[in-house]
Design a protein around this motif. Sequence first.
Motif, PDB file in Angstrom:
ATOM      1  N   UNK A 147     -22.819   4.612 -54.531  1.00 28.90           N
ATOM      2  CA  UNK A 147     -22.268   3.493 -53.746  1.00 28.90           C
ATOM      3  C   UNK A 147     -20.865   3.816 -53.222  1.00 28.90           C
ATOM      4  N   UNK A 148     -20.067   4.553 -54.025  1.00 27.19           N
ATOM      5  CA  UNK A 148     -18.693   4.896 -53.623  1.00 27.19           C
ATOM      6  C   UNK A 148     -18.615   6.255 -52.943  1.00 27.19           C
ATOM      7  N   UNK A 149     -19.799   6.827 -52.605  1.00 28.40           N
ATOM      8  CA  UNK A 149     -19.811   8.167 -52.000  1.00 28.40           C
ATOM      9  C   UNK A 149     -19.078   9.185 -52.872  1.00 28.40           C
ATOM     10  N   UNK A 150     -19.267   9.021 -54.173  1.00 29.76           N
ATOM     11  CA  UNK A 150     -18.706   9.919 -55.185  1.00 29.76           C
ATOM     12  C   UNK A 150     -17.173   9.919 -55.189  1.00 29.76           C
ATOM     13  N   UNK A 151     -16.610   8.787 -54.862  1.00 28.74           N
ATOM     14  CA  UNK A 151     -15.169   8.591 -55.052  1.00 28.74           C
ATOM     15  C   UNK A 151     -14.982   8.142 -56.498  1.00 28.74           C
ATOM     16  N   UNK A 152     -14.609   9.082 -57.384  1.00 22.30           N
ATOM     17  CA  UNK A 152     -14.604   8.807 -58.817  1.00 22.30           C
ATOM     18  C   UNK A 152     -13.562   7.770 -59.209  1.00 22.30           C
ATOM     19  N   UNK A 153     -12.437   7.782 -58.517  1.00 28.03           N
ATOM     20  CA  UNK A 153     -11.401   6.794 -58.844  1.00 28.03           C
ATOM     21  C   UNK A 153     -11.913   5.388 -58.606  1.00 28.03           C
ATOM     22  N   UNK A 154     -12.569   5.169 -57.453  1.00 27.59           N
ATOM     23  CA  UNK A 154     -13.111   3.842 -57.157  1.00 27.59           C
ATOM     24  C   UNK A 154     -14.277   3.516 -58.082  1.00 27.59           C
ATOM     25  N   UNK A 155     -15.114   4.524 -58.382  1.00 24.44           N
ATOM     26  CA  UNK A 155     -16.260   4.287 -59.266  1.00 24.44           C
ATOM     27  C   UNK A 155     -15.794   3.882 -60.661  1.00 24.44           C
ATOM     28  N   UNK A 156     -14.751   4.570 -61.157  1.00 28.93           N
ATOM     29  CA  UNK A 156     -14.226   4.219 -62.480  1.00 28.93           C
ATOM     30  C   UNK A 156     -13.683   2.796 -62.487  1.00 28.93           C
ATOM     31  N   UNK A 157     -13.047   2.398 -61.380  1.00 30.19           N
ATOM     32  CA  UNK A 157     -12.522   1.038 -61.291  1.00 30.19           C
ATOM     33  C   UNK A 157     -13.652   0.020 -61.317  1.00 30.19           C
ATOM     34  N   UNK A 158     -14.742   0.288 -60.563  1.00 31.97           N
ATOM     35  CA  UNK A 158     -15.869  -0.640 -60.552  1.00 31.97           C
ATOM     36  C   UNK A 158     -16.553  -0.709 -61.913  1.00 31.97           C
ATOM     37  N   UNK A 159     -16.629   0.436 -62.614  1.00 34.35           N
ATOM     38  CA  UNK A 159     -17.268   0.468 -63.936  1.00 34.35           C
ATOM     39  C   UNK A 159     -16.354  -0.054 -65.035  1.00 34.35           C
ATOM     40  N   UNK A 160     -15.059  -0.242 -64.684  1.00 36.83           N
ATOM     41  CA  UNK A 160     -14.055  -0.702 -65.637  1.00 36.83           C
ATOM     42  C   UNK A 160     -13.901   0.258 -66.811  1.00 36.83           C
ATOM     43  N   UNK A 161     -13.876   1.555 -66.507  1.00 36.64           N
ATOM     44  CA  UNK A 161     -13.602   2.590 -67.501  1.00 36.64           C
ATOM     45  C   UNK A 161     -12.556   3.520 -66.922  1.00 36.64           C
TER      46      UNK A 161
END
Length: 650
Positions: free
Chosen positions: A612-626
């Motif tokens: 969903x974030x096109x492998x933007x890990x910073x944004x993905x971590x924020x969405x996953x709350x980790x």
Amino acid sequence: MHRLIVVGGPEGGKVFDLRPGQYVVGRAPGVDVLLAEESVSRRHALITVAEDAVTVLDLDSHNGTRVNGQLVKMAPVGEGDELRFGSIHTMLERVPAPATATVWVEPPEGDILLSRTAAFGAPLGGGKQNVPVPLPEDARRLAILYEVGTAIAGTVELPELLQRVLAAIFDAVPAERGAILLWDDVEGQWRPAATHARCRGTAGLPSRECSGEPTAGQASSATPAVSRAIIERAFEARRPLLSGDASADARFGASDSIAAHAIRSTICCPLMVRDERVGVLHLDTARATDAFSEDDVRLVGAIANQAAIAIANARLHDALRQENVQLRRALGSRRCIVGTSPAMRELMNLVQRVSQTDATVLVRGESGTGKEVVAGALHALGPRRARPFVCVNCAAVPETLLESELFGHEKGAFTGAVERRIGRFEQASGGTVFLDEVAEMPPSTQAKVLRVLQEREFQRVGGSRSIRVDVRLIASTNRDLEAALVSGDFRQDLYYRLKVIEIILPPLRERREDIAPLCEHFLGELARDMGRQAPAVDAAALRLLEGYAWPGNVRELRNVLERALVLGVGERLLPRHLPREVRRGIVAREDLPDDLALSAAERRHVAAVLAFTNWNKTRAASLLRISRPRLDRKVRDYGLRPPARGGRGE
């Protein structure tokens, strides 16, 4: 011609004339519309201006382009629409072509000389300025009436119209001051609309217009020199009023305003339309040697009659224009394609290209994906935009009545046909017919639609005369037409006739990044309809909306947001305002995966968020709350890899 006006900000006041053509908006040197502000991209948008339409196309700008507050990739715009490029607000205005009057009379020997230029643009004599033109007095006054009529016919902007009327009167009568006041029915008082004055030379003769007086479109900052006592007497008489010496006229009594403004000779004409007061025309002079005559009052009265009708028409035109702008804004928002995902950008580009042709289009997609919106955009952006757009839902009309609905019927064609009826194809002549759910059409009607596509003609039910029609056809369906071909429910020849251009709409679950702009669009539209302020979407609520499967697609999303507004959402849309199935993210039984282990579910979820974030890990971590390191460990432990075609985002 159109005009783009910058409203407010450091660029406020800039005006760009937009004649037919294309204009690049941006902050780079050499663009057509230069907006030197950091929020504006170097090449931000492209404005295409035709004689009867304007289109804006966002050029993948950093901060986006908005029309009436809605983020768009491409959209038609019209007079009164607000365009926002980054943080720069602009307004589109249509500029009417200037009206000119040209009068040229060959000068015979003798007679009275009239030397002046036209009050309405071009000089009298087709460009020959200050040429003496001998005219008898009656002919001179007739020429002035002609000029006033020409100006009224060619001017719809009220301030400019009234200023021109006063200027024409000053060419004909020895007035020193003049004013037109309009009656405010709400406040119950007179409001100055236009004033005019003339300075005097040392010999007491007219020399020039006072430079301090307002020009067209301006209102006098001071109270105009008018007498309310004179105005009241004129409306009591319901006809033009003439006084050679107002200070000694018993009709006005002891009027302080006559003495205060040093009014000597005066003409006052009530402006009325159908016994309703519209305004008043007030002329005066302070010099006894310049007293008005009976001929003057007859001429001014004739001009006043024309002016009263023109004022009423200008007010009606302005009201209709405002209503038209509001209706077009409302209609445009409902035909606006919203989305920033790659799939929607590709769809918008395809719609833009296809709209400029008359090719038949087949729009396919699941129920609720916005097939009618795409059909409306194809019509609104195309050359048939000024003609009707007629929609027919083939699934909502009984089979026995669908043929009559589309092609009409003659009187007596069947029981109940008590008069001739015009069908939808005839109603849409010159425009577009949209056949929604075309797969539900019975085979007999399919054959007639095929004939319209092939021969551009048909016959009404019960008729024998062939009727030719010029329409563009757009069809849509959510069914598997290929399966319908195999079963014989849909004609193969019609299928290929419809499928000249095929547009497939992606379901909402495949473009979740469009949920945020769709929420902004729908909440703004619904809030305006309810007369409320659009709420902001809470981050937690947005995560729930983006995580839901949306089996009803965009239509279901709009219904969920409307439900929240109806039930009284405040300044923010919170998770508690959403339906239970959205909050729980309910998944249908048949959609459950084979591996139900917790680790497998977590792996699928982490992979989905990264995609969903096109492998933007910073944004993905924020969405996953980790934390970011924890996400890196999960990626490593689960053996996740980014798609081969894209790089790893940071």
